[in-house]
Design a protein around this motif. Structure first.
Motif, short mmCIF file in Angstrom:
data_model
loop_
_atom_site.label_atom_id
_atom_site.label_comp_id
_atom_site.label_asym_id
_atom_site.label_seq_id
_atom_site.Cartn_x
_atom_site.Cartn_y
_atom_site.Cartn_z
N ASP A 129 1.03 -1.54 -0.28
CA ASP A 129 -0.21 -0.06 -0.28
C ASP A 129 0.86 1.16 -0.19
O ASP A 129 2.14 1.15 -0.43
CB ASP A 129 -0.95 -0.22 1.20
CG ASP A 129 -2.31 0.76 1.24
OD1 ASP A 129 -2.33 1.34 0.07
OD2 ASP A 129 -3.17 1.15 2.02
N THR A 194 6.12 3.78 -0.24
CA THR A 194 5.06 2.67 -0.30
C THR A 194 5.99 1.49 -0.01
O THR A 194 7.41 0.36 0.30
CB THR A 194 5.08 2.39 -1.85
OG1 THR A 194 3.98 1.02 -2.37
CG2 THR A 194 6.18 1.55 -2.02
N ASP A 197 0.59 -3.19 4.12
CA ASP A 197 0.17 -2.21 4.84
C ASP A 197 0.19 -2.16 6.42
O ASP A 197 0.15 -1.77 7.04
CB ASP A 197 -1.99 -1.85 4.00
CG ASP A 197 -1.92 -3.99 4.23
OD1 ASP A 197 -0.97 -4.81 4.63
OD2 ASP A 197 -3.23 -4.10 3.47
N LEU A 215 -3.29 5.72 4.98
CA LEU A 215 -3.09 4.65 3.82
C LEU A 215 -3.54 5.20 2.69
O LEU A 215 -4.74 5.89 3.13
CB LEU A 215 -2.96 3.35 4.95
CG LEU A 215 -1.95 2.64 5.36
CD1 LEU A 215 -2.25 3.43 6.82
CD2 LEU A 215 -2.14 1.50 6.04
N LEU A 218 -5.01 0.87 -1.48
CA LEU A 218 -4.58 0.27 -2.39
C LEU A 218 -4.35 -1.35 -2.81
O LEU A 218 -5.12 -1.93 -3.98
CB LEU A 218 -3.62 0.47 -3.20
CG LEU A 218 -3.50 1.77 -3.94
CD1 LEU A 218 -2.61 2.92 -3.61
CD2 LEU A 218 -5.14 2.95 -3.82
N LYS A 219 -4.01 -2.03 -2.06
CA LYS A 219 -3.95 -3.37 -1.48
C LYS A 219 -3.18 -4.32 -2.74
O LYS A 219 -4.11 -4.06 -3.99
CB LYS A 219 -5.24 -3.89 -1.57
CG LYS A 219 -6.01 -4.09 -0.48
CD LYS A 219 -6.61 -4.96 0.00
CE LYS A 219 -7.40 -5.31 1.29
NZ LYS A 219 -8.42 -6.46 1.78
#
Ligand code: GLU
Length: 278
Positions: A129, A194, A197, A215, A218-219
């Motif tokens: 993420d 990046t 997560d 955050l 975006l997975k």
């Protein structure tokens, strides 16, 4: 006569020192073949709150709890563990050299790494993420990262994924640790950090950063955390058994609650051993 006495005394000293060595004075424990030695050396991250962190009070985080549980099953109490920092770029080398018996350090299982080391697990499924400043709403998809100043860590899947597939046109800066990226994000030297997560949630929830970062959600990838061991080590099977026990006796859930609860991180369920999500 005097000379004789000295010689006799030296012989006794020599005999004593030989005995001490034979008794394990400088013996390198081999957790891999026997277990139950004096100590076990485990690699973790030192600067990832909620995952692996060294503080003046000691070591904490999900990886620390998983590693401590595994060590116990291998015959080592918490006070027999020696913790070593394993930065992302150093992990394979540390295992190959035998600096550590195993590594639990947000360590994703990948085909490239499996050529160099073996992995037990997986024991957690995370996803790549981004962390951005709270007032930034410009990153809604991986493509939005192109042309952004992006920070990640050398030797991580996070940096590799950006370069190879997620956003090849991003201005990627690679630092030795994620905590080094945080300062850049705060000072607006970079636009986004990046990585997984699970790691970013820990940073975002730190009191000194409260309200400053968020955050992206975006997975972008699947990151299957494994416990790294030296290639061919018999520890892999023993660690897999320990990880299964940790899930079935409820300790895994307890460690998740304790370490991810404060960051509000919504983790995936415990993965099955050997079930690596691509
Ligand atoms: N899980 C990813 C990796 O193993 C990113 C986190 C890290 O660098 O430790 O590379």
């Amino acid at each position: 006569m005097k000379l004789r006495k000295v010689t006799a005394a030296s012989a006794v000293l020599l005999a004593l020192s030989v005995t001490a060595t034979a008794c394990g004075g400088d013996k390198k424990d081999d957790a891999g073949s026997s277990g139950g030695g004096n100590k076990i050396t485990i690699g973790i991250k030192f600067d990832q709150p909620g995952i692996g962190q060294k503080t003046p009070q000691g070591y904490s985080g999900f990886d620390v709890d998983v590693a401590t549980y595994v060590a116990k099953k291998l015959g080592y109490n918490a006070d027999q563990i020696e913790w070593k920092e394993s930065k992302s770029a150093d992990r394979e080398t540390m295992l190959k050299r035998g600096d550590v018996d195993f590594i639990a350090a947000s360590y994703s299982i990948t085909p490239e790494r499996q050529k160099l080391v073996d992995f037990a697990g997986p024991y957690l499924l995370a996803h790549q993420d981004v962390l951005v400043r709270a007032d930034d709403s410009s990153i809604k998809s991986p493509a939005d990262l192109n042309n952004k100043k992006l920070c990640s860590v050398t030797g991580s899947t996070s940096a590799q994924n950006v370069k190879e597939k997620l956003a090849p046109k991003a201005q990627l800066q690679q630092y030795p640790t994620y905590s080094a990226c945080l300062t850049g994000l705060q000072n607006k030297v970079i636009d986004a950090l990046t990585t997984d997560d699970s790691i970013l949630a820990g940073y975002a929830s730190q009191s000194q950063f409260k309200g400053k970062f968020k955050l992206g959600g975006l997975k972008m990838t699947n990151e299957n955390y494994g416990i790294g061991v030296k290639k061919g080590s018999d520890l892999k099977g023993k660690i897999n058994k320990a990880l299964e026990a940790m899930v079935s006796d409820g300790s895994w859930d307890a460690a998740v609650k304790k370490n991810f609860g404060p960051a509000g991180y919504k983790n995936e369920p415990a993965p099955k051993i050997g079930d690596i999500k691509s």
